[in-house]
Write an enzyme that holds these catalytic residues in place. Structure first.
Site, PDB file in Angstrom:
ATOM      1  N   GLU A   1     -15.952   5.488   6.210  1.00  0.00           N
ATOM      2  CA  GLU A   1     -15.086   4.980   7.028  1.00  0.00           C
ATOM      3  C   GLU A   1     -15.343   5.492   8.421  1.00  0.00           C
ATOM      4  O   GLU A   1     -16.055   6.032   8.686  1.00  0.00           O
ATOM      5  CB  GLU A   1     -13.698   5.218   6.910  1.00  0.00           C
ATOM      6  CG  GLU A   1     -13.104   4.349   5.533  1.00  0.00           C
ATOM      7  CD  GLU A   1     -11.797   4.808   5.523  1.00  0.00           C
ATOM      8  OE1 GLU A   1     -11.545   5.657   4.317  1.00  0.00           O
ATOM      9  OE2 GLU A   1     -10.911   4.491   6.301  1.00  0.00           O
TER      10      GLU A   1
ATOM     11  N   LYS B   1      -2.776   6.544   1.141  1.00  0.00           N
ATOM     12  CA  LYS B   1      -2.913   6.952   2.978  1.00  0.00           C
ATOM     13  C   LYS B   1      -1.779   7.980   3.001  1.00  0.00           C
ATOM     14  O   LYS B   1      -0.636   7.858   3.179  1.00  0.00           O
ATOM     15  CB  LYS B   1      -2.246   5.601   3.494  1.00  0.00           C
ATOM     16  CG  LYS B   1      -2.434   5.620   4.967  1.00  0.00           C
ATOM     17  CD  LYS B   1      -2.310   4.383   5.639  1.00  0.00           C
ATOM     18  CE  LYS B   1      -2.107   4.325   7.071  1.00  0.00           C
ATOM     19  NZ  LYS B   1      -3.610   4.424   7.839  1.00  0.00           N
TER      20      LYS B   1
ATOM     21  N   ARG C   1       0.848  -1.254   0.031  1.00  0.00           N
ATOM     22  CA  ARG C   1      -0.072  -0.085   0.146  1.00  0.00           C
ATOM     23  C   ARG C   1       0.929   1.193   0.168  1.00  0.00           C
ATOM     24  O   ARG C   1       0.649   2.182  -0.460  1.00  0.00           O
ATOM     25  CB  ARG C   1      -0.910  -0.001   1.252  1.00  0.00           C
ATOM     26  CG  ARG C   1      -1.905   1.195   1.079  1.00  0.00           C
ATOM     27  CD  ARG C   1      -2.813   1.294   2.201  1.00  0.00           C
ATOM     28  NE  ARG C   1      -2.151   1.024   3.537  1.00  0.00           N
ATOM     29  CZ  ARG C   1      -2.996   0.991   4.631  1.00  0.00           C
ATOM     30  NH1 ARG C   1      -4.312   0.745   4.673  1.00  0.00           N
ATOM     31  NH2 ARG C   1      -2.503   1.046   5.702  1.00  0.00           N
TER      32      ARG C   1
END
Lengths: 297, 297
Positions: B184, B152, B59
Site C-alpha cells: 500500500e 483498521k 469496515r
C-alpha cells in the site's frame, strides 16, 4: 495467577507531575493514542532496588532512536525510585511509557521536533508467587506482530488478543509462532529444555524482543552445568520438550507446564527451570530458601 | 500539501460529551493508549453529506469484531452529522476512534466485557485541492506492519515513521513493499497504470487495508473504457508505469508523479488518473468543471 495484569499504585507520574492515578489524563491527540507512537519498559523492583535497570535503560534508548522519539530530559532512574517511594513500594513493577506527545491535531509525520509525553505507574506485587511455583499453561497462536519486535513499543494489539484467547482457553500465556518456529510467549521470551536436555531459547533478531531478563538469565548460567543453544525451535519441539518456561520482567521465570491442553514433560516445573529460577532469584538478592523453597535443590 | 495532516475543529466528541478540543482528556490507562487496542475510521464529508458512510460503517464493524471490541451503543452516523454541524463543517473529514476503554489498571487480556471509549473530531478542509491537481511524490520503504492490515487499527507506527521518512526526503507519501511487491501507500491504497495501459491495484487480502475509496473507485470504472486488474505489482512496475495514484478517504485520488526522486511516466498526472478523479468527484456530487477543471477531458 493472571500474569498479564498489573494493578496501579495510588500515585502515578505524568509529564512532570505526581498525581492520583484516577486523576491522570492525557490528550486524545497524543501520538501514543492516535498512532501507537510510543516506547515502554516494565522494570521490576525487589527489596527497594530496581532489577537490571541499566538493561532497561539501554533498550529504551534503542527503541526511542528506532521509532524517532527524543530521549526525555527527566532522570528516569530517579523517577522510578521516587515513584516507588511515593507509593511505599519495595517490591513490584514500575511501568514507563514515552510517547510522541500531543499537538492538538492528527498528523502522521508530526512536528520535526517532538515533545514527548512521559507516563509512569507502579504495580506493587510479590514477584515470586504462585505462577513461579506451580507453572502456567500456554496456547499456541500465529504471531501477527509487526516486523520490528526488537523495539519495545505499544503496538501490543497482537499480544492483547493473544492473552484474551489464552484466558478464554483457561491458559495464562501464548506461544506465538511464525514460519514453523516459536517466536516468543505473549509478552515474554520462550525457552525449552529439549528431550536431549539442552536449554534452548531463540536467537536475537528483529523477530523478537531482546529480553532483559532473558539476557540476565543467560549470563547466570554455567555452561558446565547445562548446555545452552540460542536458536529457533518449533512447536513440535515444545510438545516433545522436557521443560519449558518464559522470562520477563513481570513474571521473571515462569514454568510453562502445558501447551494447548497437553502436558509438557511430566506437567510439572522441571529441574532446569528450578535452577534458572534459583540463579535469578539469588542475583536479585532474594533469600531463596525462604521465599522460594520449591526452587531449592 | 501535507497529506498526512488533519487539523481539528473546535469541538470534539468524547464518550458522550461534546467539548472543546483542547479540553478533551482520556485516562492514560485507556487500552487505546497502552495496547493500541483501538479501531478507527476517517470519513469524508462533502457538501454536508458523508461520503461512502455505509462502507466505513461496515469496515468498522468488521475491525471491531476482529479485535474483540464491542460495537458502541451510540448512533455513529448521527454523531458524525451532529459533530460536523456543531463545527459548521460542510466539507472535510470526520475521525472516529473506538478503543477498549480504561479500567485504572494495565491488563493485556482486559475484562471479559469491555466498555469502549469513543473519540471523534472533525477536520474542515477542501477535499479537492492542490495535491489532487498537481500530484505528490513518494518514497519506497519496506512494509513493517502487522499481519492483519485488513483491520483498521491504531497500530500505525509503521505509517507514522513512513511519513516522517517521506517528509525528510521532500516527498508526501510512501509506497510500502514486502516480498518484492507493493502493498500500500503510507495510509492509502496504491494504483498504477502499466506501460501497457492496464489499471492495476493490489487484490484484497489480510495484507492490505480494504479501502472504501478503492472499492468505490473500482465500482465506478467502466471496463469498456479501461482494463482493470486486481493483483500484486512490483516496485519495478511502478518505476516503469505510465501513471500512479493513491486512493484514501482523506486525499481521495492523489496522483503520484515521482518515486524515490525519479518521475513516473512523464512526471505529470495522467489521463487515467484524471478519469478516475472525475468519476469519483461526480459520484460525490461535485461540479467537476468548477472545482476540478484540470480533471475534465
Amino acid at each position: 495467577m493472571q500474569l498479564s495484569t498489573t494493578g496501579s499504585g495510588e500515585t502515578v507520574y505524568l509529564n512532570g507531575l505526581f498525581l492520583p492515578a484516577n486523576e491522570a489524563r492525557i490528550s486524545p491527540f497524543d501520538r501514543g493514542f492516535l498512532f501507537a507512537h510510543a516506547a515502554y519498559e516494565v522494570t521490576a523492583m525487589y527489596d527497594g532496588r530496581l532489577v537490571d535497570w541499566p538493561g532497561h535503560a539501554a533498550r529504551l534508548a534503542r527503541t526511542l532512536e528506532g521509532i524517532a522519539l527524543p530521549v526525555p530530559v527527566a532522570d528516569l532512574e530517579a523517577l522510578h525510585i521516587e515513584l516507588a517511594d511515593r507509593n511505599a513500594m519495595a517490591e513490584g513493577l514500575v511501568y514507563l511509557q514515552v510517547t510522541g506527545g500531543a499537538y492538538g491535531f492528527r498528523d502522521f509525520a508530526g512536528p520535526e521536533s517532538l515533545d514527548p509525553s512521559v507516563f509512569m505507574f507502579v504495580s506493587p506485587k510479590a514477584l515470586i508467587g504462585a505462577a513461579a511455583r506451580d507453572g502456567i499453561a500456554a496456547v499456541s497462536l500465529p504471531d501477527t506482530r509487526w516486523r520490528r519486535r526488537d523495539f519495545k513499543t505499544t503496538q501490543l494489539l497482537s499480544q492483547a488478543l493473544a492473552y484474551r484467547t489464552a484466558k478464554a482457553a483457561g491458559a495464562q500465556t501464548a506461544f506465538m509462532h511464525e514460519d514453523g518456529t516459536v517466536t516468543e510467549a505473549a509478552s515474554a521470551n520462550a525457552w525449552i529444555v529439549t528431550a536431549e536436555g539442552t536449554l534452548v531459547t531463540r536467537d536475537l533478531s528483529t523477530d523478537i524482543l531482546h529480553g532483559i531478563t532473558r539476557a540476565k538469565a543467560l549470563s547466570l548460567l554455567n555452561p558446565a552445568d547445562v548446555s545452552v543453544e540460542e536458536r529457533s525451535f518449533s512447536l513440535e519441539e515444545v510438545r516433545g520438550a522436557r521443560e519449558a518456561f518464559t522470562t520477563s520482567a513481570g513474571a521473571i521465570i515462569a514454568p510453562v507446564i502445558a501447551l494447548d491442553g497437553a502436558p509438557i514433560g511430566d506437567g510439572q516445573p522441571g529441574p532446569v527451570t528450578r535452577q534458572v529460577q534459583r540463579l535469578y532469584y539469588e542475583a536479585m538478592g532474594a533469600d531463596v530458601a525462604s521465599v522460594a523453597p520449591w526452587a531449592t535443590p
